[in-house]
Design a protein around this motif. Structure first.
Motif, PDB file in Angstrom:
ATOM      1  N   ALA A  17       0.362  -2.624  38.233  1.00 53.98           N
ATOM      2  CA  ALA A  17      -0.086  -1.362  37.651  1.00 53.98           C
ATOM      3  C   ALA A  17       0.647  -0.184  38.288  1.00 53.98           C
ATOM      4  O   ALA A  17       1.045   0.762  37.599  1.00 53.98           O
ATOM      5  CB  ALA A  17      -1.594  -1.204  37.820  1.00 53.98           C
ATOM      6  N   ALA A  18       0.860  -0.240  39.602  1.00 55.89           N
ATOM      7  CA  ALA A  18       1.573   0.835  40.294  1.00 55.89           C
ATOM      8  C   ALA A  18       3.024   0.908  39.819  1.00 55.89           C
ATOM      9  O   ALA A  18       3.569   2.009  39.633  1.00 55.89           O
ATOM     10  CB  ALA A  18       1.516   0.624  41.801  1.00 55.89           C
ATOM     11  N   GLU A  19       3.655  -0.247  39.603  1.00 54.79           N
ATOM     12  CA  GLU A  19       5.031  -0.263  39.123  1.00 54.79           C
ATOM     13  C   GLU A  19       5.132   0.320  37.717  1.00 54.79           C
ATOM     14  O   GLU A  19       6.052   1.075  37.418  1.00 54.79           O
ATOM     15  CB  GLU A  19       5.590  -1.683  39.145  1.00 54.79           C
ATOM     16  N   VAL A  20       4.185  -0.023  36.854  1.00 58.28           N
ATOM     17  CA  VAL A  20       4.183   0.509  35.491  1.00 58.28           C
ATOM     18  C   VAL A  20       4.015   2.024  35.531  1.00 58.28           C
ATOM     19  O   VAL A  20       4.728   2.760  34.838  1.00 58.28           O
ATOM     20  CB  VAL A  20       3.075  -0.151  34.636  1.00 58.28           C
ATOM     21  N   THR A  21       3.108   2.506  36.362  1.00 54.62           N
ATOM     22  CA  THR A  21       2.894   3.950  36.482  1.00 54.62           C
ATOM     23  C   THR A  21       4.153   4.647  36.982  1.00 54.62           C
ATOM     24  O   THR A  21       4.543   5.692  36.452  1.00 54.62           O
ATOM     25  CB  THR A  21       1.716   4.235  37.428  1.00 54.62           C
ATOM     26  N   ALA A  22       4.815   4.060  37.975  1.00 52.42           N
ATOM     27  CA  ALA A  22       6.036   4.657  38.505  1.00 52.42           C
ATOM     28  C   ALA A  22       7.127   4.705  37.433  1.00 52.42           C
ATOM     29  O   ALA A  22       7.830   5.713  37.299  1.00 52.42           O
ATOM     30  CB  ALA A  22       6.516   3.869  39.719  1.00 52.42           C
ATOM     31  N   LEU A  23       7.259   3.642  36.664  1.00 55.06           N
ATOM     32  CA  LEU A  23       8.253   3.628  35.592  1.00 55.06           C
ATOM     33  C   LEU A  23       7.931   4.647  34.508  1.00 55.06           C
ATOM     34  O   LEU A  23       8.830   5.303  33.981  1.00 55.06           O
ATOM     35  CB  LEU A  23       8.365   2.230  34.986  1.00 55.06           C
TER      36      LEU A  23
END
Length: 60
Positions: A17-23
């Motif tokens: 979820a954190a990676e998706v938000t960062a992207l």
């Protein structure tokens, strides 16, 4: 599934979820910038590769 397995799955879901938000933030930021046509992007990429190859003593 045991408790440890569930915790690992939750931790991985949090990372995902954190990676998706960062992207999403990166894409939104990039959309605000100037658009470069494909051919200009290719020229810039070739120039960058040439500079880095020279800096690292690689011919090609």
């Amino acid at each position: 599934m045991n408790q440890q397995g569930l915790e690992l799955m939750r931790a991985q879901a949090d990372v995902d979820a954190a990676e998706v938000t960062a992207l999403q933030h990166l894409i939104a930021e990039r959309r605000c910038g100037a658009f470069v046509q494909a051919e200009e992007g290719k020229v810039r990429t070739r120039a960058m590769i040439a500079r880095r190859s020279t800096a690292h003593g690689v011919s090609g």
